[in-house]
Scaffold this active site. Structure first.
Site, PDB file in Angstrom:
ATOM      1  N   HIS A 242       0.829  -1.216   0.000  1.00 36.87           N
ATOM      2  CA  HIS A 242       0.000   0.000   0.000  1.00 36.87           C
ATOM      3  C   HIS A 242       0.862   1.265   0.000  1.00 36.87           C
ATOM      4  O   HIS A 242       0.424   2.309   0.466  1.00 36.87           O
ATOM      5  CB  HIS A 242      -0.944   0.044   1.206  1.00 36.87           C
TER       6      HIS A 242
ATOM      7  N   SER B 256      14.558  22.365 -15.020  1.00 37.70           N
ATOM      8  CA  SER B 256      13.378  23.198 -15.238  1.00 37.70           C
ATOM      9  C   SER B 256      13.838  24.552 -15.758  1.00 37.70           C
ATOM     10  O   SER B 256      14.885  25.053 -15.361  1.00 37.70           O
ATOM     11  CB  SER B 256      12.633  23.366 -13.907  1.00 37.70           C
TER      12      SER B 256
ATOM     13  N   LYS C 135      15.672  22.339  -9.804  1.00 36.72           N
ATOM     14  CA  LYS C 135      14.999  21.095 -10.194  1.00 36.72           C
ATOM     15  C   LYS C 135      15.873  20.166 -11.021  1.00 36.72           C
ATOM     16  O   LYS C 135      16.672  20.591 -11.847  1.00 36.72           O
ATOM     17  CB  LYS C 135      13.737  21.408 -11.018  1.00 36.72           C
TER      18      LYS C 135
ATOM     19  N   GLU D 163       9.487   9.243 -16.354  1.00 35.72           N
ATOM     20  CA  GLU D 163       8.094   9.638 -16.569  1.00 35.72           C
ATOM     21  C   GLU D 163       7.621   9.247 -17.967  1.00 35.72           C
ATOM     22  O   GLU D 163       6.488   8.809 -18.169  1.00 35.72           O
ATOM     23  CB  GLU D 163       7.940  11.146 -16.384  1.00 35.72           C
TER      24      GLU D 163
END
Ligand code: ARG
Length: 464
Positions: free
Chosen positions: A157, A278, A284, A291
């Site tokens: 979980h 970024s 970043k 992704e």
């Protein structure tokens, strides 16, 4: 002018919109090498059977080889008016060698031709994907071996469950990848039958030798039913199914990488070269490759869905619907190949932040099960009672704001008087993973043995 390949009975040429919806050469030009291979085998067989003259076959074969050269050199002009790769090549052959070119299509149809091309293409693709998946396994195995003792939190979980080793986690993906390879191998076995010579749908009245063309093209033998052979796309569906499952495995690992590199977790570091920055936030470092692996899985599943829907309502045998099989399959399999390559690079080059993994593994009462097991073993408690006692101790620790080993012996004995200080031996995360020696468990010795098992299996595979 009506189409020179099939225009005999037509009074007018196709409307522009007909040409646009009908043409497939924009994408099936990928089949050029397979189409030429198939045509050469077919021409030689026709000559051997005395259906065409040997001199004609020689010219056809030489002409096809010249066309292959033109295509490789990029000088071949593909024409949409000629619909597809099959007719583009045949028309060019006609230009080059004249009349014998028209004999190539004897005892053959584009229906068995395209099925043959696609199977040959799939076979190559599956072989390539298998090589890539093997490389992924090797990268995972290297990490598994190096991190057989690196403790991390195991989750259920996405909540801390029990400590596991990072090596064990890597080996989970080795197993998944092995099943993926098995599925591709299985699909490859079944696809390796030659449709060539099934002609349009009913076979042919010419005395062809289908065994000969099957052998020349590396098939195990000819297909046994002409209707099935020209209307079957199971080989694409099976490959795409295997691809979809492989893609979701990659996607799950990609998702884990995305989680693991967040500052909140900080379990692994991806090299700068496999991440992006970024344009506004200078701090970043984004895991875009992971992704995109996660996102491209949509394309793979989408390709499978597309083809399932295309095929589901088709009466036997061929319908033009089946031309829609290619783009979906190409897109899906290209995406998978790219995802495997990206994932292999990320796995090979990720760095593990062992200290953070350890720290996280110790949090969240991750050794509560070890404590319950100890109560069973040392005090003879039934597991259900041990579970209850441990739950009470967890609540106590939570209230005190410490981990289980932060409770004093006196505090523990308030809950279960028979507890001794021996219990502290099982509360550490290293002892916890070391004790998981059941077959398939996370103990470092198990992990090392299992990594060695897979390494040996891969070496054996190379030999056979
Ligand atoms: N371009 C076609 C396809 O991809 C080739 C087969 C055409 N057959 C036909 N009967 N029109 O499916």
């Amino acid at each position: 002018m009506s189409n020179k390949m099939w225009g005999g009975r037509f009074g007018e040429s196709p409307d522009a919109i007909m040409e646009e919806i009908n043409a497939s050469v924009g994408f099936d030009k990928r089949f050029a090498p397979q189409d030429i291979r198939g045509s050469k085998a077919h021409a030689r067989m026709l000559a051997k059977q005395g259906i065409i003259a040997s001199a004609d076959a020689d010219q056809i074969v030489a002409g096809l080889e010249a066309i292959e050269g033109e295509i490789e050199a990029g000088s071949f002009e593909f024409s949409r008016a000629l619909e597809d790769i099959h007719m583009n090549i045949e028309a060019r052959l006609k230009e080059n060698i004249g009349e014998p070119a028209g004999r190539l299509h004897t005892a053959r149809s584009r229906n068995d031709q395209v099925a043959t091309d696609f199977k040959l293409y799939m076979r190559d693709t599956v072989d390539h994907l298998d090589t890539q998946l093997r490389a992924l396994q090797e990268a995972l195995l290297a990490k598994a071996d190096a991190h057989a003792e690196t403790v991390m939190p195991g989750f259920t979980h996405l909540q801390t469950a029990q400590p596991v080793t990072f090596g064990h986690h890597c080996l989970a993906y080795v197993e998944m990848t092995a099943r993926d390879r098995g599925r591709f191998a299985d699909a490859r076995k079944r696809l390796n039958e030659s449709p060539l010579g099934s002609a349009a749908l009913a076979g042919t009245s010419f005395l062809i030798d289908r065994q000969m063309t099957a052998e020349a093209l590396g098939f195990d033998g000819p297909t046994r039913n002409s209707l099935d052979a020209v209307s079957d796309r199971d080989f694409v569906l099976e490959t795409l199914s295997a691809a979809a499952i492989a893609a979701i495995h990659l996607s799950r690992l990609a998702e884990e990488l995305v989680i693991w590199v967040t500052p909140g977790f900080n379990f692994v570091r991806l090299p700068d070269s496999l991440t992006t920055g970024s344009s506004i936030m200078p701090q970043k470092k984004n895991p875009d490759a992971a992704e995109l692996v996660r996102a491209k899985t949509g394309r793979v599943i989408g390709g499978l869905t597309t083809l399932l829907v295309v095929m589901k309502g088709l009466p036997l045998a061929y319908s033009k619907d089946m031309q829609e099989d290619k783009e979906a399959a190409f897109d899906a399999l290209d995406a998978l190949s790219l995802c495997i390559a990206a994932m292999t690079a990320m796995v090979a080059r990720l760095e593990v932040n062992e200290a953070n993994m350890r720290e996280a593994a110790a949090k969240g009462f991750s050794t509560a099960t070890d404590l319950a097991d100890w109560l069973v073993r040392a005090l003879g408690l039934p597991f259900r009672d041990a579970h209850h006692v441990t739950g009470t101790l967890v609540a106590k620790a939570e209230a005190k704001g410490c981990d289980l080993d932060g409770l004093t012996l006196a505090e523990m004995q308030e809950v279960e008087p028979r507890i001794t200080d021996e219990v502290y031996g099982v509360l550490g995360i290293d002892n916890s993973v070391k004790s998981r020696t059941s077959f398939g468990g996370t103990a470092p010795d198990n992990v090392r043995a299992m990594a060695a098992y897979w390494q040996k299996a891969l070496i054996q595979e190379t030999k056979s």
